[in-house]
Design a protein around this motif. Sequence first.
Motif, PDB file in Angstrom:
ATOM      1  N   UNK A  39       0.834  -1.199   0.000  1.00 50.05           N
ATOM      2  CA  UNK A  39       0.000   0.000   0.000  1.00 50.05           C
ATOM      3  C   UNK A  39       0.871   1.252   0.000  1.00 50.05           C
ATOM      4  N   UNK A  40       1.927   1.246   0.775  1.00 48.77           N
ATOM      5  CA  UNK A  40       2.838   2.389   0.796  1.00 48.77           C
ATOM      6  C   UNK A  40       3.482   2.602  -0.563  1.00 48.77           C
ATOM      7  N   UNK A  41       3.885   1.510  -1.202  1.00 46.04           N
ATOM      8  CA  UNK A  41       4.491   1.619  -2.533  1.00 46.04           C
ATOM      9  C   UNK A  41       3.480   2.143  -3.546  1.00 46.04           C
ATOM     10  N   UNK A  42       2.234   1.680  -3.455  1.00 47.05           N
ATOM     11  CA  UNK A  42       1.187   2.144  -4.367  1.00 47.05           C
ATOM     12  C   UNK A  42       0.911   3.639  -4.160  1.00 47.05           C
ATOM     13  N   UNK A  43       0.902   4.072  -2.916  1.00 51.21           N
ATOM     14  CA  UNK A  43       0.671   5.491  -2.637  1.00 51.21           C
ATOM     15  C   UNK A  43       1.827   6.349  -3.136  1.00 51.21           C
ATOM     16  N   UNK A  44       3.061   5.859  -2.979  1.00 48.33           N
ATOM     17  CA  UNK A  44       4.218   6.600  -3.516  1.00 48.33           C
ATOM     18  C   UNK A  44       4.131   6.681  -5.036  1.00 48.33           C
ATOM     19  N   UNK A  45       3.751   5.565  -5.657  1.00 55.02           N
ATOM     20  CA  UNK A  45       3.622   5.533  -7.118  1.00 55.02           C
ATOM     21  C   UNK A  45       2.531   6.510  -7.567  1.00 55.02           C
ATOM     22  N   UNK A  46       1.417   6.549  -6.832  1.00 55.56           N
ATOM     23  CA  UNK A  46       0.345   7.481  -7.153  1.00 55.56           C
ATOM     24  C   UNK A  46       0.806   8.923  -6.977  1.00 55.56           C
ATOM     25  N   UNK A  47       1.583   9.184  -5.939  1.00 54.80           N
ATOM     26  CA  UNK A  47       2.095  10.542  -5.712  1.00 54.80           C
ATOM     27  C   UNK A  47       2.993  10.981  -6.865  1.00 54.80           C
ATOM     28  N   UNK A  48       3.714  10.040  -7.434  1.00 55.95           N
ATOM     29  CA  UNK A  48       4.628  10.361  -8.530  1.00 55.95           C
ATOM     30  C   UNK A  48       3.910  10.510  -9.865  1.00 55.95           C
ATOM     31  N   UNK A  49       2.901   9.664 -10.122  1.00 57.84           N
ATOM     32  CA  UNK A  49       2.281   9.614 -11.453  1.00 57.84           C
ATOM     33  C   UNK A  49       0.845  10.124 -11.489  1.00 57.84           C
TER      34      UNK A  49
END
Length: 102
Positions: free
Chosen positions: A42-52
């Motif tokens: 979930x943390x990785x998905x949120x970081x990915x969403x923050x980036x893209x």
Amino acid sequence: MSIRFAAPPHAYGTRLAPQDAREACGIAANDNGTDQLNDPMLQAALRHFAQHGMAAARNARQQAHKAQRQGDQQAYLWWLEICRALDRRMANALDAEPRIGT
């Protein structure tokens, strides 16, 4: 003659005590009821969403396709789960596609 519609006087006159209000609300319908904030995916998905931003799920799908073409099953599964966290339907469609080399 005019007709006036109004709620009975007691409808707005009663208030719930704070504890009664909390009990009445309970857990939100869209809440899983678990604390998943420590989940690394979930943390990785949120970081990915923050980036893209709104293109994050599409980007994760593209990364999964790239990993699949390169034969990197572990990376493919990682990106599939990132995509699943962001857009479950897109991830299910990706997972249903025939896999290269299987």
